[in-house]
Design an enzyme around this catalytic site. Sequence first.
Site, PDB file in Angstrom:
ATOM      1  N   GLY A 180       0.866  -1.139  -0.096  1.00 56.51           N
ATOM      2  CA  GLY A 180      -0.130  -0.170  -0.116  1.00 56.51           C
ATOM      3  C   GLY A 180       0.783   1.246  -0.050  1.00 56.51           C
ATOM      4  O   GLY A 180       2.077   1.308   0.228  1.00 56.51           O
ATOM      5  N   CYS A 181       0.180   2.431  -0.469  1.00 55.72           N
ATOM      6  CA  CYS A 181       0.941   3.516  -0.455  1.00 55.72           C
ATOM      7  C   CYS A 181       1.568   4.046   0.823  1.00 55.72           C
ATOM      8  O   CYS A 181       2.620   4.593   0.901  1.00 55.72           O
ATOM      9  CB  CYS A 181       0.190   4.822  -1.120  1.00 55.72           C
ATOM     10  SG  CYS A 181      -1.476   4.975  -0.470  1.00 55.72           S
ATOM     11  N   TYR A 182       0.508   4.377   1.982  1.00 56.70           N
ATOM     12  CA  TYR A 182       1.283   4.638   3.287  1.00 56.70           C
ATOM     13  C   TYR A 182       1.945   3.785   3.891  1.00 56.70           C
ATOM     14  O   TYR A 182       3.048   4.176   4.380  1.00 56.70           O
ATOM     15  CB  TYR A 182      -0.168   4.798   4.322  1.00 56.70           C
ATOM     16  CG  TYR A 182      -0.894   5.853   3.943  1.00 56.70           C
ATOM     17  CD1 TYR A 182      -0.487   7.447   4.049  1.00 56.70           C
ATOM     18  CD2 TYR A 182      -2.455   5.701   3.694  1.00 56.70           C
ATOM     19  CE1 TYR A 182      -1.206   8.473   3.794  1.00 56.70           C
ATOM     20  CE2 TYR A 182      -3.292   6.890   3.634  1.00 56.70           C
ATOM     21  CZ  TYR A 182      -2.783   8.104   3.471  1.00 56.70           C
ATOM     22  OH  TYR A 182      -3.689   9.391   3.478  1.00 56.70           O
TER      23      TYR A 182
END
Length: 347
Positions: A149-151
Amino acid sequence: MIRVSIIGATGYTGIELVRLLANHPEVELSSLVSRNASNKPLSDIYPQFIGRIDLKFSEYDCQAICQNSDIVFTALPHGISQEIVGELYNCGVKIIDLSGDFRYKDSAIYEKWYRENHHYPHLLEKAVYGLVEINRNSIKRSSLVANPGCYPTASLLGLWPVISENLINLNTIIIDAKSGVSGAGKGLKRGSHFVEVDENIKGYSIGSHRHTSEIEEIIKTFSGNQKAIVSFTPHLVPMKRGILATIYVKLKQSISERALRELYHKYYPDHGFIKVLPRDIFPETKYVVGTNYCYIGLKYDTRTERLVIISAIDNLVKGAAGQAIQNMNVMFNLPEYMGLKQVGVFP
């Protein structure tokens, strides 16, 4: 040439894959799958590709994709993606999944946080977490990669050296992260409307964001099964792209900021995608827009005895499509930089 298919090619992540792969010297785009745009030319929907890519979107056809692809990127919502990946895996094609469906080893954790049944738990053991900087060798041998995921990408890259050296208390991690609106996806929702977002910053999913569990599980997996407790708060900010994560941790023992910076340089040599900034210089999202780079800044706050780590990425590139291509390069024994040498867009 590597024959590539993209499923979910009209979304923000999917079209970012198309943009980046269009400049990859070892890639031939084989098929672009989109249920909503089937049989429409790519350039009709995204005119920036006029004269560059002469492809039409098509319906999903598992057999045709398997016959015409060496690797498939699935850029689909969670839940939907697992069904497609389950079919494709059986035909032997390599897969990079950009949803959250295969990032966990335990289906119960996935089902708790995503509120979705997992119908392919046997594939969770086969899937490899695709954060190249910490899992490169496993990715090389894998045929199913779960793109992070990005975070979690911004957070884990910022934390990794001090976690690996067992320098921090894993129950003291606080992550305050800001993301551009593209992180919410292309679907229409009130919270993404211009008049709702412009001149406004808001926190969301406080104490319940799915990426909290992903960060905790990956720390546990790669730190000798040590349990981490992460306080993670995401915010939506009025910009298109970018994530800025500010991370606060308590050190187990006193260590100088200079020694910490040397440690980060050891883990992230200058030739890689991770750039450790000089003392008193800190990342800005402008540095990384359109690139696969992650910029990291460090400050040891002697008054509070906390290490402050700031990391910046483009959520659509290092946080999604660029990282997926980096994984593909590793899987096919290509230079990691191939197709990913873009410099940040400024201003």
